[in-house]
Write a protein that holds these residues in place. Structure first.
Motif, PDB file in Angstrom:
ATOM      1  N   ALA A  28       0.825  -1.207   0.000  1.00  8.05           N
ATOM      2  CA  ALA A  28       0.000   0.000   0.000  1.00  8.05           C
ATOM      3  C   ALA A  28       0.859   1.258   0.000  1.00  8.05           C
ATOM      4  O   ALA A  28       0.552   2.241  -0.684  1.00  8.05           O
ATOM      5  CB  ALA A  28      -0.933  -0.010   1.209  1.00  8.05           C
ATOM      6  N   ALA A  29       1.960   1.223   0.754  1.00  4.66           N
ATOM      7  CA  ALA A  29       2.837   2.392   0.831  1.00  4.66           C
ATOM      8  C   ALA A  29       3.500   2.679  -0.510  1.00  4.66           C
ATOM      9  O   ALA A  29       3.567   3.831  -0.947  1.00  4.66           O
ATOM     10  CB  ALA A  29       3.899   2.174   1.912  1.00  4.66           C
ATOM     11  N   ALA A 229      -1.643  -6.323  10.690  1.00  9.94           N
ATOM     12  CA  ALA A 229      -0.741  -5.203  10.947  1.00  9.94           C
ATOM     13  C   ALA A 229      -1.339  -4.309  12.026  1.00  9.94           C
ATOM     14  O   ALA A 229      -2.549  -4.049  12.034  1.00  9.94           O
ATOM     15  CB  ALA A 229      -0.503  -4.394   9.672  1.00  9.94           C
ATOM     16  N   SER A 230      -0.491  -3.862  12.911  1.00  8.07           N
ATOM     17  CA  SER A 230      -0.934  -2.958  13.973  1.00  8.07           C
ATOM     18  C   SER A 230      -0.965  -1.522  13.457  1.00  8.07           C
ATOM     19  O   SER A 230      -0.465  -1.219  12.371  1.00  8.07           O
ATOM     20  CB  SER A 230       0.017  -3.062  15.170  1.00  8.07           C
ATOM     21  OG  SER A 230       1.319  -2.612  14.804  1.00  8.07           O
ATOM     22  N   ARG A 231      -1.564  -0.653  14.241  1.00  7.44           N
ATOM     23  CA  ARG A 231      -1.619   0.757  13.850  1.00  7.44           C
ATOM     24  C   ARG A 231      -0.214   1.355  13.760  1.00  7.44           C
ATOM     25  O   ARG A 231       0.068   2.161  12.872  1.00  7.44           O
ATOM     26  CB  ARG A 231      -2.453   1.540  14.865  1.00  7.44           C
ATOM     27  CG  ARG A 231      -2.598   3.023  14.544  1.00  7.44           C
ATOM     28  CD  ARG A 231      -3.522   3.724  15.512  1.00  7.44           C
ATOM     29  NE  ARG A 231      -4.859   3.152  15.475  1.00  7.44           N
ATOM     30  CZ  ARG A 231      -5.863   3.588  16.238  1.00  7.44           C
ATOM     31  NH1 ARG A 231      -5.661   4.568  17.116  1.00  7.44           N
ATOM     32  NH2 ARG A 231      -7.059   3.031  16.138  1.00  7.44           N
ATOM     33  N   THR A 235       1.508   3.064  10.494  1.00  3.16           N
ATOM     34  CA  THR A 235       2.069   4.420  10.583  1.00  3.16           C
ATOM     35  C   THR A 235       3.483   4.459  10.027  1.00  3.16           C
ATOM     36  O   THR A 235       3.848   5.363   9.269  1.00  3.16           O
ATOM     37  CB  THR A 235       2.061   4.896  12.043  1.00  3.16           C
ATOM     38  OG1 THR A 235       0.709   4.892  12.534  1.00  3.16           O
ATOM     39  CG2 THR A 235       2.637   6.305  12.147  1.00  3.16           C
ATOM     40  N   ARG A 236       4.302   3.462  10.382  1.00  6.64           N
ATOM     41  CA  ARG A 236       5.669   3.421   9.880  1.00  6.64           C
ATOM     42  C   ARG A 236       5.690   3.214   8.366  1.00  6.64           C
ATOM     43  O   ARG A 236       6.494   3.827   7.654  1.00  6.64           O
ATOM     44  CB  ARG A 236       6.456   2.318  10.581  1.00  6.64           C
ATOM     45  CG  ARG A 236       6.821   2.631  12.018  1.00  6.64           C
ATOM     46  CD  ARG A 236       7.886   1.681  12.537  1.00  6.64           C
ATOM     47  NE  ARG A 236       7.365   0.322  12.666  1.00  6.64           N
ATOM     48  CZ  ARG A 236       6.785  -0.153  13.769  1.00  6.64           C
ATOM     49  NH1 ARG A 236       6.640   0.632  14.824  1.00  6.64           N
ATOM     50  NH2 ARG A 236       6.350  -1.403  13.809  1.00  6.64           N
ATOM     51  N   ALA A 237       4.828   2.353   7.868  1.00  3.03           N
ATOM     52  CA  ALA A 237       4.820   2.067   6.434  1.00  3.03           C
ATOM     53  C   ALA A 237       4.349   3.272   5.629  1.00  3.03           C
ATOM     54  O   ALA A 237       4.899   3.578   4.560  1.00  3.03           O
ATOM     55  CB  ALA A 237       3.923   0.865   6.149  1.00  3.03           C
ATOM     56  N   LEU A 240       6.403   7.067   4.356  1.00  2.00           N
ATOM     57  CA  LEU A 240       6.975   7.431   3.056  1.00  2.00           C
ATOM     58  C   LEU A 240       5.968   8.141   2.158  1.00  2.00           C
ATOM     59  O   LEU A 240       6.229   9.262   1.702  1.00  2.00           O
ATOM     60  CB  LEU A 240       7.525   6.180   2.365  1.00  2.00           C
ATOM     61  CG  LEU A 240       8.001   6.371   0.914  1.00  2.00           C
ATOM     62  CD1 LEU A 240       9.192   7.302   0.856  1.00  2.00           C
ATOM     63  CD2 LEU A 240       8.348   5.009   0.285  1.00  2.00           C
ATOM     64  N   PRO A 241       4.798   7.556   1.863  1.00  2.00           N
ATOM     65  CA  PRO A 241       3.865   8.267   0.978  1.00  2.00           C
ATOM     66  C   PRO A 241       3.308   9.547   1.583  1.00  2.00           C
ATOM     67  O   PRO A 241       3.033  10.505   0.854  1.00  2.00           O
ATOM     68  CB  PRO A 241       2.758   7.231   0.728  1.00  2.00           C
ATOM     69  CG  PRO A 241       2.847   6.291   1.867  1.00  2.00           C
ATOM     70  CD  PRO A 241       4.298   6.212   2.213  1.00  2.00           C
ATOM     71  N   LEU A 242       3.130   9.591   2.909  1.00  2.00           N
ATOM     72  CA  LEU A 242       2.619  10.812   3.523  1.00  2.00           C
ATOM     73  C   LEU A 242       3.636  11.948   3.414  1.00  2.00           C
ATOM     74  O   LEU A 242       3.270  13.104   3.137  1.00  2.00           O
ATOM     75  CB  LEU A 242       2.273  10.551   4.995  1.00  2.00           C
ATOM     76  CG  LEU A 242       1.037   9.674   5.241  1.00  2.00           C
ATOM     77  CD1 LEU A 242       0.857   9.406   6.724  1.00  2.00           C
ATOM     78  CD2 LEU A 242      -0.208  10.334   4.653  1.00  2.00           C
ATOM     79  N   SER A 243       4.911  11.634   3.615  1.00  2.00           N
ATOM     80  CA  SER A 243       5.954  12.651   3.435  1.00  2.00           C
ATOM     81  C   SER A 243       6.008  13.119   1.991  1.00  2.00           C
ATOM     82  O   SER A 243       6.142  14.312   1.709  1.00  2.00           O
ATOM     83  CB  SER A 243       7.312  12.085   3.863  1.00  2.00           C
ATOM     84  OG  SER A 243       7.296  11.663   5.209  1.00  2.00           O
TER      85      SER A 243
END
Length: 254
Positions: A28-29, A229-231, A235-237, A240-243
């Motif tokens: 997804a990332a 997958a945990s929250r 968040t870690r994954a 990259l796309p959020l940045s």
């Protein structure tokens, strides 16, 4: 190693935070990152530089050497050749560069293809380098990709090496009989070999399907491992796309 055992040539074994992430979060990332990169205006050159820095940080956390990524980027050579031709064949305003008359639109188009294509391929290389094939298939299942497509991909990966070995044995058999393809007159032999390979592959597929049906196959493969997958992992994954999204928004604003 081949792909049958779950490990492919692009995979690089390591114990890193990126390797430990669930496969569907990484899929997804990468998809979100590629969408953001493609959506970035081509004139925002600084944005593409920041994207490259973000990927470099991911590679560092994943303990993937730069040379490893660069070697695998050679797969985009055909796209590079296409991009190099664009300034010469595109129409519109022309500009002289080192004595050559080049199209302005072609130059921008070449830059657009090279920048976005390279970043997309690099992100895919990092995904493959940190995720085994079996995990990728599990991630696709978790992301609710149509089961039939996942099964097709699974069998393609599993039997790709088998078909390749069959081709190698056929080539050795031809060469042991003195055959060597030297020109157009030998294309008929190669075509017959391709036909024989298709028939053998088809028959093998029929045998495998009958064996699966005899063992209870009813159109869907059993899910052996449930990937969650945990929250915190999401968040870690998605960091990259959020940045990259923040950079893209600034690119359009400026």
């Amino acid at each position: 190693m081949g792909a049958v055992g779950g490990t492919h040539r692009l995979y690089r074994h390591a114990h890193s935070p990126v390797h430990a992430l669930p496969p569907h979060t990484k899929l997804a990332a990468v998809l979100a990152f590629v969408v953001v990169v493609v959506s970035t205006p081509r004139t925002a050159m600084w944005a593409f530089a920041l994207y490259a820095v973000l990927l470099a940080l991911v590679a560092r956390h994943a303990r993937v050497p730069t040379a490893f990524v660069l070697r695998r980027l050679l797969i985009e050579v055909p796209f590079v050749a296409f991009a190099v031709l664009m300034p010469f064949v595109a129409e519109g305003e022309r500009v002289d560069v080192l004595g050559l008359s080049l199209s302005v639109n072609g130059l921008w188009g070449a830059w657009n293809v090279l920048a976005k294509g390279t970043l997309g391929v690099a992100a895919s290389v990092l995904l493959a380098a940190t995720t085994e094939l079996r995990e990728l298939l599990l991630g696709l299942q978790r992301l609710r990709l149509p089961p039939l497509l996942v099964q097709i991909a699974s069998f393609m990966i599993r039997y790709g090496d088998v078909i390749t070995d069959e081709m190698r044995r056929m080539r050795i058999a031809r060469e042991s009989r003195g055959f060597e393809a030297r020109g157009v007159r030998h294309w008929g032999v190669l075509a017959k070999s391709a036909g024989a390979l298709f028939i053998r592959s088809y028959e093998r597929g029929e045998r495998v399907h009958l064996a699966m049906v005899s063992r209870g196959y009813a159109g869907s493969m059993p899910v052996i491992d449930e990937v969650t997958a945990s929250r915190a992992q999401w968040t870690r994954a998605l960091a990259l796309p959020l940045s990259a999204f923040v950079v893209c928004v600034l690119g359009w604003a400026l």
